[in-house]
Design a protein around this motif. Structure first.
Motif, mmCIF file in Angstrom:
data_model
loop_
_atom_site.group_PDB
_atom_site.id
_atom_site.type_symbol
_atom_site.label_atom_id
_atom_site.label_comp_id
_atom_site.label_asym_id
_atom_site.label_seq_id
_atom_site.Cartn_x
_atom_site.Cartn_y
_atom_site.Cartn_z
ATOM 1 N N ALA A 94 0.824 -1.115 -0.043
ATOM 2 C CA ALA A 94 -0.054 -0.088 0.148
ATOM 3 C C ALA A 94 1.185 1.234 -0.081
ATOM 4 O O ALA A 94 0.493 2.335 -0.250
ATOM 5 N N MET A 95 1.926 1.067 0.495
ATOM 6 C CA MET A 95 3.156 2.247 0.430
ATOM 7 C C MET A 95 3.578 2.529 -1.007
ATOM 8 O O MET A 95 4.361 3.713 -0.969
ATOM 9 N N PHE A 96 3.456 1.804 -1.718
ATOM 10 C CA PHE A 96 3.999 1.987 -3.104
ATOM 11 C C PHE A 96 3.445 3.133 -3.648
ATOM 12 O O PHE A 96 2.186 2.970 -3.954
ATOM 13 N N ASP A 97 4.038 3.977 -4.224
ATOM 14 C CA ASP A 97 3.623 5.224 -4.865
ATOM 15 C C ASP A 97 4.234 5.358 -6.193
ATOM 16 O O ASP A 97 5.509 5.899 -6.192
ATOM 17 N N PRO A 98 3.555 5.006 -7.073
ATOM 18 C CA PRO A 98 4.470 5.081 -8.596
ATOM 19 C C PRO A 98 4.450 6.237 -9.058
ATOM 20 O O PRO A 98 5.300 6.588 -10.190
ATOM 21 N N GLU A 99 4.056 7.247 -8.621
ATOM 22 C CA GLU A 99 4.378 8.676 -9.013
ATOM 23 C C GLU A 99 5.575 9.122 -8.476
ATOM 24 O O GLU A 99 6.117 10.261 -9.018
ATOM 25 N N ARG A 100 6.141 8.544 -7.496
ATOM 26 C CA ARG A 100 7.078 8.863 -6.832
ATOM 27 C C ARG A 100 8.524 7.930 -6.814
ATOM 28 O O ARG A 100 9.596 8.396 -6.763
ATOM 29 N N ALA A 101 8.027 6.822 -7.009
ATOM 30 C CA ALA A 101 9.331 5.792 -7.165
ATOM 31 C C ALA A 101 8.925 4.684 -8.140
ATOM 32 O O ALA A 101 7.789 4.136 -8.179
ATOM 33 N N LEU A 148 -0.201 9.186 3.163
ATOM 34 C CA LEU A 148 -0.921 8.876 1.834
ATOM 35 C C LEU A 148 -2.222 9.440 1.956
ATOM 36 O O LEU A 148 -2.960 9.062 2.801
ATOM 37 N N PRO A 149 -2.495 9.829 1.039
ATOM 38 C CA PRO A 149 -4.152 10.692 1.234
ATOM 39 C C PRO A 149 -4.996 9.221 1.085
ATOM 40 O O PRO A 149 -4.653 8.053 0.635
ATOM 41 N N GLU A 150 -6.124 9.520 1.545
ATOM 42 C CA GLU A 150 -7.184 8.257 1.959
ATOM 43 C C GLU A 150 -7.597 7.593 0.849
ATOM 44 O O GLU A 150 -7.442 6.493 0.290
ATOM 45 N N GLU A 151 -7.700 8.276 -0.309
ATOM 46 C CA GLU A 151 -7.945 7.700 -1.891
ATOM 47 C C GLU A 151 -6.937 8.145 -2.622
ATOM 48 O O GLU A 151 -6.723 9.388 -2.979
ATOM 49 N N THR A 152 -6.052 7.189 -3.335
ATOM 50 C CA THR A 152 -5.172 7.661 -4.036
ATOM 51 C C THR A 152 -5.693 7.411 -5.723
ATOM 52 O O THR A 152 -5.881 6.430 -5.977
ATOM 53 N N GLN A 153 -6.026 8.782 -6.177
ATOM 54 C CA GLN A 153 -6.416 8.484 -7.695
ATOM 55 C C GLN A 153 -5.137 9.186 -8.199
ATOM 56 O O GLN A 153 -4.911 10.344 -8.483
ATOM 57 N N GLU A 154 -4.356 7.957 -8.766
ATOM 58 C CA GLU A 154 -3.025 8.429 -9.313
ATOM 59 C C GLU A 154 -3.402 9.078 -10.696
ATOM 60 O O GLU A 154 -4.010 9.020 -11.263
ATOM 61 N N ASP A 155 -2.437 9.918 -10.707
ATOM 62 C CA ASP A 155 -2.206 10.582 -12.247
ATOM 63 C C ASP A 155 -1.464 9.731 -13.135
ATOM 64 O O ASP A 155 -0.193 9.556 -13.272
ATOM 65 N N ALA A 156 -2.176 9.065 -14.086
ATOM 66 C CA ALA A 156 -1.516 8.086 -14.638
ATOM 67 C C ALA A 156 -0.424 8.803 -15.679
ATOM 68 O O ALA A 156 0.514 8.001 -16.330
ATOM 69 N N ALA A 157 -0.541 9.993 -16.216
ATOM 70 C CA ALA A 157 0.322 10.685 -17.145
ATOM 71 C C ALA A 157 1.738 10.475 -16.193
ATOM 72 O O ALA A 157 2.904 10.266 -16.870
ATOM 73 N N GLN A 158 1.591 10.936 -15.024
ATOM 74 C CA GLN A 158 2.801 11.070 -14.324
ATOM 75 C C GLN A 158 3.438 9.794 -13.924
ATOM 76 O O GLN A 158 4.636 9.579 -14.238
ATOM 77 N N VAL A 159 2.520 8.610 -13.701
ATOM 78 C CA VAL A 159 3.265 7.651 -13.436
ATOM 79 C C VAL A 159 4.196 6.773 -14.497
ATOM 80 O O VAL A 159 5.209 6.497 -14.667
ATOM 81 N N LEU A 160 3.266 7.176 -15.846
ATOM 82 C CA LEU A 160 3.860 6.582 -16.941
ATOM 83 C C LEU A 160 5.380 7.497 -17.307
ATOM 84 O O LEU A 160 6.285 6.877 -17.740
#
Lengths: 216, 211
Positions: free
Chosen positions: A97-104, A135-147
């Motif tokens: 749950a700690m994995f944040d693909p926007e940052r790492a 981490l915010p309660e609901e993580t709606q990731e920015d797909a473009a940033q992840v990519l």
């Protein structure tokens, strides 16, 4: 019966359909973006979001032999190295749950878990680590940033491959902890600037969301 | 945190990310990273290099049972290690080093106080409390010294250091930090060898104060 409804109600009846169509467009776009992501990121997201054991098995098959390779390089015995590999892979599962693909990127995240675990084992005390970002309660990731981060990392890997063997060996030694801090000088012009800006963007977005939700 | 002007130099950051930085310095670096998004982003970028190396380095064969062993453990209950949170001016890594308790200050005279967090052959790390307007005793050191400001500010021959700023001093630097007037300056400082204070505490007493 429909004829008795006002125009406004009709519009309201129509609305969900429009929303559905929008969502499907978004889903379609996200699907395309997900398909462009590296396999490792896709597996990790499946582990994080769906507790997918098949995906975890793939991550294990990919990372565990590599982890053992770099850990043995630092002088640990093969059996001790496998204990570390086991702990690291279990952490990947438990802390997904700690994995944040926007940052790492997955490999960066796992690299760091491995370093922490290895030092804890060697020094027998916990390695100081930075404060965890909520981490915010609901993580709606920015797909473009992840990519974009995924692609930056691929560029970085290509740059590493282009280094001359001697240079590459220095870089490997520095990042695998085989040099002292006074031995580490310039990092041979790896393109860290762009990747840093990407990560910074991810951090800023996270901070912004935390603020919106009143978590900070 | 915005306004941080003195950051972690890259070689130090790489040493931290790679795990080769001794514990005392790692605490200062981890604390700065908790206060500075810019360095946090840079550290993560270095971790990306580490991750790429992990992916591109060779593999080692695993013993047969490892995969199954890990799968068997996936559903085992997890024993959570205690997690510390920031408290006041002390970011989480400092709170962890303090064991969750307030610092135990010991006077060094002239209103200057210290609280030693850890001290061994690998180095020592302490909190320093310097009243506003007061100078930190003139000192040299035998190796690298990292000083991170947690409250207030100080100035020395090299510039001004406010909250979040990190001063990196090597053994060439003989400096006299002076706390700015007003609120006391509280710093987290790591050295890899005993500090040599020149004036305030006679050298004979240094082993007693462990400075």
């Amino acid at each position: 019966m429909l004829t008795s409804l006002s125009d406004q109600s009709l519009a309201a009846l129509d609305a969900p359909v429009t929303v559905d169509r929008d969502t499907s467009v978004v889903r379609e776009r996200e699907k395309v973006e997900r398909e462009s992501l590296s396999d490792q990121t896709v597996w990790m997201l499946a582990v994080r979001d769906n507790r997918d054991r098949v995906a975890f098995g793939r991550l294990f098959d990919y990372f565990a032999p590599r982890l053992k390779g770099v850990i043995c390089r630092s002088g640990m015995s093969p059996s001790q190295a496998e204990d570390v590999v086991q702990d690291v892979m279990l952490t990947v599962w438990r802390k997904a749950a700690m994995f944040d693909p926007e940052r790492a990127q997955v490999s960066a995240w796992i690299f760091q878990i491995a370093r922490n675990r290895q030092i804890d084992v060697i020094r027998k005390e916990r390695r100081p680590v930075p404060e965890e970002l909520k981490l915010p309660e609901e993580t709606q990731e920015d797909a473009a940033q992840v990519l974009a981060l995924d692609q930056e990392t691929q560029k970085l890997r290509a740059a590493l491959r282009r280094l001359k063997p001697a240079q590459r060996e220095m870089v490997e030694k520095a990042y695998l902890g085989e040099l002292t801090h006074s031995d580490i000088r310039d990092q041979t012009g790896l393109p860290l600037g762009t990747i840093k800006s990407r990560i910074r963007l991810g951090l800023e977005r996270l901070r912004h969301e935390l603020k919106e939700q009143g978590l900070t | 945190m915005t306004g941080v002007r003195h950051h972690i130099p890259d070689p130090l950051l790489v040493a931290y990310v790679s795990g080769s930085l001794p514990q005392a310095y790692s605490l200062v670096v981890a604390t700065h990273l908790s206060m500075c998004d810019d360095c946090r982003a840079r550290a993560t970028a270095h971790e990306a290099v580490g991750g790429s190396i992990l992916e591109s380095c060779g593999t080692a064969d695993l013993s047969g049972g490892l995969r199954q062993r890990v799968f068997d453990m996936l559903d085992e209950p997890v024993i959570e290690t205690p997690r510390y949170e920031r408290s006041g001016i002390f970011p989480a890594p400092v709170m962890e080093a303090l064991g969750g308790l307030p610092p135990k200050w010991k006077s060094l005279g002239m209103g200057v106080r210290q609280s030693i967090l850890s001290h061994d052959e690998g180095g020592s790390v302490r909190l320093l409390y310097i009243p506003g307007g007061q100078a930190v005793p003139d000192h040299g050191h035998n190796g690298l010294e990292l000083t991170l400001v947690l409250q207030g500010a100080f100035r020395d021959e090299t510039g001004r250091f406010g909250v979040g700023d990190l001063e990196v001093a090597d053994d060439d630097l003989e400096h006299t930090p002076v706390a700015e007037d007003g609120v006391a300056c509280i710093c987290l400082a790591a050295t890899d060898a005993a500090l040599r204070f020149r004036s305030l505490v006679p050298r004979l007493l240094q082993p007693i104060f462990r400075i």
